[in-house]
Design an enzyme around this catalytic site. Sequence first.
Site, mmCIF file in Angstrom:
data_model
loop_
_atom_site.group_PDB
_atom_site.id
_atom_site.type_symbol
_atom_site.label_atom_id
_atom_site.label_comp_id
_atom_site.label_asym_id
_atom_site.label_seq_id
_atom_site.Cartn_x
_atom_site.Cartn_y
_atom_site.Cartn_z
ATOM 1 N N GLY A 240 0.830 -1.200 0.000
ATOM 2 C CA GLY A 240 0.000 0.000 0.000
ATOM 3 C C GLY A 240 0.862 1.247 0.000
ATOM 4 O O GLY A 240 0.669 2.143 -0.801
ATOM 5 N N THR A 470 3.527 -6.556 5.641
ATOM 6 C CA THR A 470 4.435 -6.166 6.712
ATOM 7 C C THR A 470 4.722 -7.275 7.704
ATOM 8 O O THR A 470 5.748 -7.240 8.377
ATOM 9 C CB THR A 470 3.798 -4.995 7.470
ATOM 10 O OG1 THR A 470 2.377 -5.219 7.548
ATOM 11 C CG2 THR A 470 3.999 -3.683 6.743
ATOM 12 N N GLY A 691 8.480 0.182 10.428
ATOM 13 C CA GLY A 691 8.193 -0.005 9.004
ATOM 14 C C GLY A 691 8.697 1.111 8.108
ATOM 15 O O GLY A 691 9.089 0.867 6.971
ATOM 16 N N GLU A 692 8.657 2.321 8.596
ATOM 17 C CA GLU A 692 9.044 3.446 7.741
ATOM 18 C C GLU A 692 10.424 4.000 8.068
ATOM 19 O O GLU A 692 10.986 4.778 7.297
ATOM 20 C CB GLU A 692 7.995 4.564 7.856
ATOM 21 C CG GLU A 692 6.649 4.115 7.322
ATOM 22 C CD GLU A 692 5.552 5.161 7.467
ATOM 23 O OE1 GLU A 692 4.628 5.147 6.659
ATOM 24 O OE2 GLU A 692 5.625 5.993 8.392
HETATM 25 MO MO1 MOS Z 1 1.870 5.252 5.456
HETATM 26 S S1 MOS Z 1 2.509 6.513 3.962
HETATM 27 O O1 MOS Z 1 1.116 6.313 6.569
HETATM 28 O O2 MOS Z 1 0.818 4.126 4.784
#
Ligand code: MOS
Length: 730
Positions: A240, A470, A691-692
Amino acid sequence: MKFDTPAGPNPIDRGRVIGIPHDRIDGAAKVTGSAPYAYERHDAAPNAAYGWMVGSAIAKGRIAAMDLRAAEAAPGVLGIVTHANAGKLGKGSMNTAPLLGGPQVDHYEQAVALVIADTFENARDAAKLVRIDYAAADGRFDLAADQARGVNPGKDADTAAGDFDGGFAKAAVKIDQRYTTPDHSHAMMEPHATTAAWNGDKLTLWTSNQMIAWGVGEVAKTLGIPKDNVRLVSPYIGGGFGSKLFVRADAILAALGAKQVGRPVKVAIARHQIPNNTTHRPATIQRIRIGANKDGVIDAIGHEVWSGDLPGGGPETAAQQTRLLYRGPNRMTAHRLVTLDLPEGNAMRAPGEAVGLLALEIAMDELAEACNVDPVELRIRNDVQYDPEAGPQRPFSSRKLVECLRTGADHFGWAKRDPKPGQVRDGRWMVGMGVAAAFRNNLVQKSGARIGVDAKGRIIVETDMTDIGTGSYTIVAQTAAEMLGVTLEQVTVRLGDSRFPVSAGSGGQWGANSATAGVYAAAMALRAKLAEQAGYPADQALFEDGLVKLANKSQTLASLAGRDGLWAEDSMDYGDLDKRYAQATFGAHFCEVGVDIDTAEVRVRRMGGAFAAGRILNPKSARSQVIGAMTMGVGAALMEALDVDTRFGFFVNHDMAEYMVPVHADIPQQDVLFIDELDDKSSPMKAKGVGELGICGAGAAVANAIYNATGLRLRDYPLTIDKLLKAQAA
Ligand code: MOS
């Protein structure tokens, strides 16, 4: 359950299942093709017809006339949805432009029709026969040309502390540079796709969506029907990256189409339609000023950002990290928003920090060079253990940036780097190393779950949390197993259905920590019920080996559950710990590149990083997350850009042949280290998001490595061959 004081010792600390690098429990279903994705729900919605979206051929203006006769007469066509027959539609809170346009057109490729036919091919063929006459209007499509029109978008756009202008003016060493990042496309593997079916006035959407409960509300609002009549099902999602945070045209068109033709309808937005029809990450122009003393200690830091969006949209908050990452008493950040008529901008892969650090971490490299301080050491000197805008009364909940830099540097062999650019050769390759800090905020969100034990002693967890690739299934199962003292194999996890308790969803890297904290809360409630059933005091009962134990007594979960099973539901809600403490995740990226001496082709030779993100719930899936994110950082550094046609207002390279993303072969070696950390202010899981984090700063490490290899300082991403050759010639 409320989380408003730091977590003490709790069952998660046992670490029998949590913290173990388990394989994904959904892995077999994925690799055998038996995990059904939204477009493949032949089982749930048989006899579905196929819809093909028609997008606007102009960026701004009106539809003057639509002639559907030829399309309607084409083989297999069952119906055509347009603004003229769709009825009055509302607008979801997160959509800047209507998901079905017409007669007004707000951006290029905005959906203006859905052609429905018995087969995919018939729908696509007939769509080409839809004849639309437009009355085009002038639009604004060029951020750089319109930068001066930027306005303060309000709420938290600007921050200031001390006296930035005064501090910067008298600084011994000054950096004042402009950086740019282009529009980016999410480029996830699965397109936006939905299968829709009505049963009376009840609508079910099998759709690919990151935030289920939010999506239900948006669908209800757009279609003007009660929320209770909408069910969203999204158990598997093929990526996503923020593009599926919000309901998009596929869901709304499929619902409208299914209503019109009286049978289920599937809609996938075709790959070439995605970049202009859906959201993208807006381009930025950034100005960074840093004033420091001769030793590189920062006294003043300022970061201004310009980005564009459709009317009603928001800014790309690329100065976010600059508020928290480095010390300095005199500071300012500002965001300015320019109204443009390009497709809708919105969240993508660490919105804010991902592109903010592309700029800031080059600026820090420039400061290091100006002060003749090693870039790793420079960042260590500017570490700060509290929110530097708020002052020492707001410390970080945990912050191990320095440990990340030191450990990462050791592991990477940073000491071998020659600080002087352009010194190292390996055959045709000029070789260099770069470093950048990683920073991403840690957000916590209320999240709920239902958990039960059945007559066989099996644990079942249900929550509307999503797994966007994820690893959510696995960490949810690990949490339940740890809490109830069973093995991972004894847990069934059901996700992504609006019939399940509302979770945090997947976004902003809050999903893992928040959703497992919700499972923790529900599991605590179930433990209390099981203990009561056993006749043991809840706070003394031990849950292990499938048993509930008290001293030398024990009973099996299965016997306590009885024939009907035993269920509990709760959610984790948060107090003000994230106000009292700054909560963020940290890391350090290292990169070695080779740049061809003649062609200026850049090859990433290896990357390494060290990251601190609280308890790592599953080191295997977390590592995969970080590796994927680092790869996206390489994309941002070297390849990714949506090219804007500033005459007609659209992204030209709108497919995977021309929108470049890195693949395995582009990065031969990637190492990820996690620094030991527990954050007791983040949640009972003592975890944070991860994750980010991996994308944040990764691209700047590549840029800094290119500088170290060549002496060429580029500030306009992506750093492509043409720009390098031009800089070399200059
Ligand atoms: Mo993330 S860009 O908040 O899915």
